[in-house]
Motif scaffolding. Structure first.
Motif, short mmCIF file in Angstrom:
data_model
loop_
_atom_site.label_atom_id
_atom_site.label_comp_id
_atom_site.label_asym_id
_atom_site.label_seq_id
_atom_site.Cartn_x
_atom_site.Cartn_y
_atom_site.Cartn_z
N GLU A 181 37.64 25.54 29.04
CA GLU A 181 37.87 25.08 30.48
C GLU A 181 37.08 25.93 31.48
O GLU A 181 36.99 27.03 31.38
N LEU A 182 36.63 25.27 32.38
CA LEU A 182 35.92 25.87 33.68
C LEU A 182 36.90 26.86 34.53
O LEU A 182 37.93 26.24 34.94
N ILE A 183 36.52 28.00 34.73
CA ILE A 183 37.37 28.76 35.74
C ILE A 183 36.35 29.69 36.41
O ILE A 183 35.11 30.16 35.96
N GLY A 184 36.58 30.01 37.62
CA GLY A 184 35.90 31.05 38.27
C GLY A 184 35.40 30.72 39.87
O GLY A 184 36.48 30.14 40.47
N GLY A 185 34.47 31.24 40.26
CA GLY A 185 34.18 31.12 41.69
C GLY A 185 33.77 32.44 42.29
O GLY A 185 32.72 32.96 41.70
N ASN A 186 34.01 32.73 43.61
CA ASN A 186 33.80 33.87 44.22
C ASN A 186 33.90 35.27 43.40
O ASN A 186 35.11 35.27 43.37
N LEU A 187 32.92 36.19 43.12
CA LEU A 187 33.34 37.12 42.30
C LEU A 187 34.34 38.18 43.23
O LEU A 187 35.29 38.69 42.63
N SER A 188 34.09 38.40 44.54
CA SER A 188 35.07 38.98 45.29
C SER A 188 36.54 38.43 45.30
O SER A 188 37.25 39.45 45.39
N LEU A 189 36.51 37.20 45.37
CA LEU A 189 37.95 36.82 45.50
C LEU A 189 38.46 36.60 44.17
O LEU A 189 39.76 37.00 43.89
N LEU A 190 38.00 36.76 43.04
CA LEU A 190 38.45 36.73 41.53
C LEU A 190 39.01 38.24 41.50
O LEU A 190 39.94 38.39 40.96
N GLN A 191 38.24 39.25 42.04
CA GLN A 191 38.87 40.64 41.91
C GLN A 191 40.14 40.46 42.73
O GLN A 191 41.11 41.18 42.42
N THR A 192 40.23 40.17 43.95
CA THR A 192 40.96 40.20 44.88
C THR A 192 42.22 39.51 44.48
O THR A 192 43.71 40.08 44.57
N LEU A 193 42.35 38.41 43.43
CA LEU A 193 43.36 37.76 43.08
C LEU A 193 43.92 38.36 41.62
O LEU A 193 45.15 37.98 41.43
N THR A 194 43.37 39.48 41.13
CA THR A 194 43.97 40.22 40.06
C THR A 194 45.45 40.82 40.28
O THR A 194 45.53 41.22 41.19
N GLY A 195 46.05 40.33 39.45
CA GLY A 195 47.67 40.74 39.29
C GLY A 195 48.66 40.26 40.47
O GLY A 195 49.73 40.66 40.57
N THR A 196 47.76 39.13 41.08
CA THR A 196 48.68 38.24 42.07
C THR A 196 49.30 36.88 41.33
O THR A 196 48.83 36.65 40.05
N ALA A 197 49.94 36.13 41.98
CA ALA A 197 50.43 34.74 41.35
C ALA A 197 49.23 33.87 41.40
O ALA A 197 49.56 32.70 40.77
N SER A 198 48.04 34.15 41.82
CA SER A 198 47.00 33.11 41.74
C SER A 198 45.97 33.61 40.68
O SER A 198 45.24 33.31 40.74
N ASP A 199 46.53 34.74 40.03
CA ASP A 199 45.49 35.23 38.83
C ASP A 199 45.71 34.41 37.78
O ASP A 199 46.67 33.86 37.42
N VAL A 200 44.33 34.23 36.84
CA VAL A 200 44.38 33.34 35.69
C VAL A 200 43.86 33.95 34.63
O VAL A 200 43.07 34.78 34.99
N SER A 201 44.06 33.39 33.53
CA SER A 201 43.55 33.99 32.16
C SER A 201 42.21 33.24 32.11
O SER A 201 42.00 32.30 32.10
N THR A 202 41.35 34.37 31.63
CA THR A 202 39.95 33.64 31.26
C THR A 202 39.63 33.54 29.75
O THR A 202 38.53 32.86 29.37
N ALA A 203 40.68 34.03 28.95
CA ALA A 203 40.57 33.86 27.51
C ALA A 203 40.19 32.45 27.16
O ALA A 203 41.03 31.46 27.43
N GLY A 204 39.23 32.39 26.31
CA GLY A 204 38.66 30.91 25.88
C GLY A 204 38.36 30.03 26.65
O GLY A 204 38.17 28.72 26.37
N ARG A 205 37.86 30.71 28.04
CA ARG A 205 37.25 29.48 29.08
C ARG A 205 35.93 30.00 29.42
O ARG A 205 35.54 31.25 29.05
N ILE A 206 35.08 29.11 30.07
CA ILE A 206 33.87 29.40 30.75
C ILE A 206 33.92 29.90 32.18
O ILE A 206 34.47 29.26 32.76
#
Length: 303
Positions: free
Chosen positions: A175-200
């Motif tokens: 599954e595709l996942i991602g976007g803006n690098l700074s936002l992905l860092q900001t979301l770490t540990g929040t309710a919006s955080d997502v697993s990247t395992a097995g994803r592109i």
């Protein structure tokens, strides 16, 4: 667990434009409304458009109320973020997605809207990372706009990208996942955080210092976001900044340094991010990436 995709749009469907982050006037959005109407859609301009609270499309409550209203309105079949900027994370925890599974709809945007894309994916719903109405008419963006239309209307999409010397060959499905690098860092540990395992994972950013890109990649790596990736797409890193003493690496070289710790395929210069070439990617949709000497191929493997 497979993600849920909203139904493709049909001519006559109603779509809403909202400003969950930075402000946008009706005058600025008029050309985009014309485009959407040419696609056979009916357009609603939300309460958060044509208002301002400093940088924002209204204060937090106006933006929250507008997005919530469009989420809950069964007549609205897609929600398009007018622009990015900053502000989505200020309201996202106040949004109620409990009724969304009964009335799923497309949510589309990029940059700051990465927060919404990831939040929906964390809840099991697909969304679109793609060009936003304020940028519909940027020179050279015709392919990006057409890719958004095809994604919204459920038409077949295949992307081919020219080779890059830093590419690592291979094939990956996930599954595709991602976007803006700074936002992905900001979301770490929040309710919006997502697993990247097995994803592109796909990454992009703008105006970041080179050392900051490295710092964010360290963070992604230390939190395990790179360890079990199926594959990595490196998008545009627009207008990178440097210090008086040069950092000594390009954004692509920085990212490849961390990718080299693992064996997944990597494709550089993928056309996603803050450039006219910003093709629509469906977050949560299973895709196959094939990286060879001839370049990179991305194709979806399910509807």
């Amino acid at each position: 667990m497979p993600t849920t995709a909203p139904a493709p749009l049909q001519p006559g469907d109603q779509v809403a434009i909202v400003c969950p982050a930075r402000k946008a006037s009706h005058e600025e959005l008029a050309a985009a409304v014309t485009v959407l109407e040419s696609w056979g859609l009916r357009v609603v301009l939300g309460e958060s458009t044509n208002v301002e609270h400093h940088q924002f499309g209204g204060d937090d409550e106006i933006r929250r109320r507008d997005v919530q209203q469009q989420l809950d309105n069964p007549a609205i079949r897609a929600i398009l973020s007018a622009r990015g900027g900053y502000g989505t994370t200020r309201i996202i925890d106040s949004l109620d997605f409990s009724r969304f599974p009964q009335n799923p709809k497309w949510v589309a945007g990029f940059s700051d809207i990465t927060a919404l894309n990831c939040h929906l994916l964390a809840l099991g719903h697909q969304s679109i990372h793609g060009v936003m109405p304020l940028l519909f008419h940027q020179p050279g963006g015709e392919e990006s706009l057409e890719s958004l239309r095809r994604a919204l209307f459920g038409e077949p999409i295949v992307y081919t990208v020219v080779p890059h010397p830093l590419n690592r060959f291979g094939t990956a499905t996930g599954e595709l996942i991602g976007g803006n690098l700074s936002l992905l860092q900001t979301l770490t540990g929040t309710a919006s955080d997502v697993s990247t395992a097995g994803r592109i994972l796909f990454l992009e950013d703008i105006d970041e210092y080179l050392y900051s890109i490295d710092r964010m990649m360290v963070h992604l790596d230390r939190t395990g976001k790179l360890r079990n990736l199926a594959g990595l797409l490196v998008g545009h890193f627009t207008n990178p900044q440097d210090n008086t003493v040069p950092y000594g690496q390009t954004p692509n070289e920085i990212i490849q340094h961390y990718a080299n710790k693992y064996s997944f395929p990597v494709a550089h210069n993928f056309p996603v991010g803050h450039e006219p070439q910003n093709i629509a990617l469906i977050c949560g949709r299973e895709a196959r990436m094939t990286v060879t000497e001839s370049g990179t191929l991305i194709e979806y493997v399910e509807g």
